[in-house]
Write an enzyme that holds these catalytic residues in place. Structure first.
Site, short mmCIF file in Angstrom:
data_model
loop_
_atom_site.label_atom_id
_atom_site.label_comp_id
_atom_site.label_asym_id
_atom_site.label_seq_id
_atom_site.Cartn_x
_atom_site.Cartn_y
_atom_site.Cartn_z
N ASP A 1 -10.05 -5.11 38.86
CA ASP A 1 -9.77 -3.73 38.45
C ASP A 1 -8.87 -3.08 39.50
OD1 ASP A 1 -10.02 -1.36 36.86
OD2 ASP A 1 -11.39 -0.55 38.35
N SER A 2 -8.21 -2.01 39.09
CA SER A 2 -7.41 -1.26 40.05
C SER A 2 -8.29 -0.67 41.15
CB SER A 2 -6.67 -0.13 39.32
OG SER A 2 -7.62 0.68 38.65
N TYR B 1 -3.88 3.01 38.82
CA TYR B 1 -2.80 2.35 38.09
C TYR B 1 -2.31 3.21 36.91
CZ TYR B 1 -3.36 -2.35 40.27
OH TYR B 1 -3.39 -3.43 41.12
N GLY B 2 -3.20 4.09 36.45
CA GLY B 2 -2.93 4.87 35.21
C GLY B 2 -1.53 5.45 35.12
N CYS C 1 -9.91 -3.76 33.53
CA CYS C 1 -9.15 -2.52 33.71
C CYS C 1 -8.29 -2.37 32.46
CB CYS C 1 -8.26 -2.63 34.95
SG CYS C 1 -7.10 -1.28 35.18
N ASN C 2 -8.42 -1.25 31.79
CA ASN C 2 -7.66 -1.06 30.55
C ASN C 2 -6.17 -0.97 30.81
OD1 ASN C 2 -9.61 -0.33 28.09
ND2 ASN C 2 -10.54 0.33 30.00
N THR C 3 -5.80 -0.30 31.92
CA THR C 3 -4.38 -0.12 32.20
C THR C 3 -3.72 -1.47 32.46
OG1 THR C 3 -5.00 2.00 33.18
CG2 THR C 3 -2.76 1.25 33.57
N GLU D 1 -13.88 9.24 40.93
CA GLU D 1 -13.60 8.68 42.26
C GLU D 1 -14.07 9.61 43.38
OE1 GLU D 1 -11.62 5.83 43.37
OE2 GLU D 1 -11.95 5.01 41.38
N CYS E 1 -11.25 3.52 29.26
CA CYS E 1 -11.00 3.48 30.71
C CYS E 1 -12.34 3.22 31.37
CB CYS E 1 -10.42 4.81 31.19
SG CYS E 1 -10.32 4.89 33.00
N THR E 2 -12.31 2.31 32.31
CA THR E 2 -13.57 1.82 32.88
C THR E 2 -14.35 2.88 33.65
OG1 THR E 2 -12.21 1.05 34.70
CG2 THR E 2 -12.81 -0.56 33.02
N HIS E 3 -13.68 3.95 34.09
CA HIS E 3 -14.39 5.00 34.83
C HIS E 3 -15.20 5.93 33.92
CE1 HIS E 3 -11.72 3.89 38.06
NE2 HIS E 3 -12.24 4.79 38.86
N1 DGL Z 1 -9.51 1.13 35.71
C1 DGL Z 1 -8.49 1.91 35.06
C2 DGL Z 1 -8.58 1.73 33.54
O1 DGL Z 1 -9.54 1.21 33.00
C3 DGL Z 1 -8.56 3.36 35.41
C4 DGL Z 1 -8.23 3.68 36.84
C5 DGL Z 1 -6.76 3.66 37.17
O2 DGL Z 1 -5.98 4.50 36.66
O3 DGL Z 1 -6.41 2.84 37.99
O4 DGL Z 1 -7.66 2.10 32.86
#
Ligand code: DGL
Length: 277
Positions: free
Chosen positions: A13-14, A45-46, A76-78, A161, A195-197
């Site tokens: 993940d990011s 990463y978004g 991580c979705n991004t 975060e 998004c994982t958060h």
């Molecule tokens: N983990 C990222 C996601 O699932 C979100 C956090 C990021 O923007 O890095 O998209």
């Protein structure tokens, strides 16, 4: 030379968000070893461009392969939206055609067909994931009758975060995006947290979500999809080591990772610093 010995399943993940995916996977598949890598030094990463997310993700995948993983999940979705396809098609054949990288978007898109009755679905995700239209494309491929509305929630990741998910400030930003998506399509009856958060904002999301609209977090669906993948691919299953151990890697300060990971995991963790690129 990559090792052919069985190795842990890599989860990338990011930053910290993929810990929600790791949690879901460990609930269902506790017997495997896992190696979690958070690129915290370069998160989020978004808002980053396609090329940058691809380059960072490729570096992370190569690192996890070099550390013994045969199978890597982009938790991580991004990264799944912007890097998965290129890595699968262009990089894997060169690195090692027997290793695999899987993402989190397809498994979530697959289940949505059985979770919506109105056939109107919402997606909350980062700007990068929304702009990539990956969810729309995956869902439309599987369920052409489903209408998809996507809304980017740029402040939701920082809220989590910075440990502000329970604060009154979070109410404002969560309500704003829920109102926006329901205005865009009032017929929505299921919203994917893409998004994982975002599962960390669940209490606030449930507070403002109109009755009858269902929230769909990803962890359990990604876990179920991984379980089925390993059943369908016994050769890969054999190459995933089983010792129920979890190790954590971060590109940031390990102490910082440990403190922050408490928000996601509620258990003490051992963390090592690594460099990518
Ligand atoms: N983990 C990222 C996601 O699932 C979100 C956090 C990021 O923007 O890095 O998209």
């Amino acid at each position: 030379m990559l090792s052919s010995n069985p190795g842990p399943i890599g989860i990338f993940d990011s930053g910290y968000g993929g810990l929600t995916i790791l949690h879901g996977i460990r609930q269902l598949l506790p017997e495997y070893d896992y190696l979690y890598l958070g690129d915290n030094a370069r998160a989020p990463y978004g808002p980053r461009s396609f090329d940058v997310v691809y380059e960072f993700t490729r570096q992370a995948v190569e690192k996890l392969f070099a550390m013994g993983c045969h199978l890597v999940i982009l938790g991580c979705n991004t990264a799944s939206a912007k890097a998965l396809r290129t890595i699968q098609q262009n990089d894997l054949p060169k690195i090692d055609p027997n290793r695999r990288v899987l993402g989190v978007i397809r498994p979530t898109a697959e289940v949505i067909g059985s979770l919506t009755q109105s056939r109107h679905v919402g997606i909350f995700a980062t700007e990068g994931t929304i702009r990539s239209e990956s969810y729309n494309l995956e869902i439309q491929k599987l369920y052409p009758d489903i209408q998809v509305a996507g809304v980017a929630c740029p402040f939701w990741v920082p809220l989590v975060e910075y440990n502000e998910a329970d604060s009154p400030g979070a109410d404002y930003f969560v309500k704003k995006r829920i109102d926006q998506i329901m205005r865009e399509d009032p017929l929505i009856d299921a919203i994917i947290l893409g998004c994982t958060h975002y599962p960390l904002l669940m209490p606030k999301i449930l507070k403002y979500l109109p009755a009858g609209v269902r929230v769909v977090p990803q962890g359990e669906y990604v876990a179920e999809s991984l379980k089925q993948y390993l059943q369908r691919h016994p050769d890969m299953e054999q190459r995933c080591s089983k010792g129920a151990a979890v190790h954590y890697l971060t590109t940031e300060n390990p102490q910082k990772f440990k403190e922050q990971a408490q928000i996601f995991l509620h258990e003490p963790v051992e963390v090592e610093n690594i460099t990518l690129g």
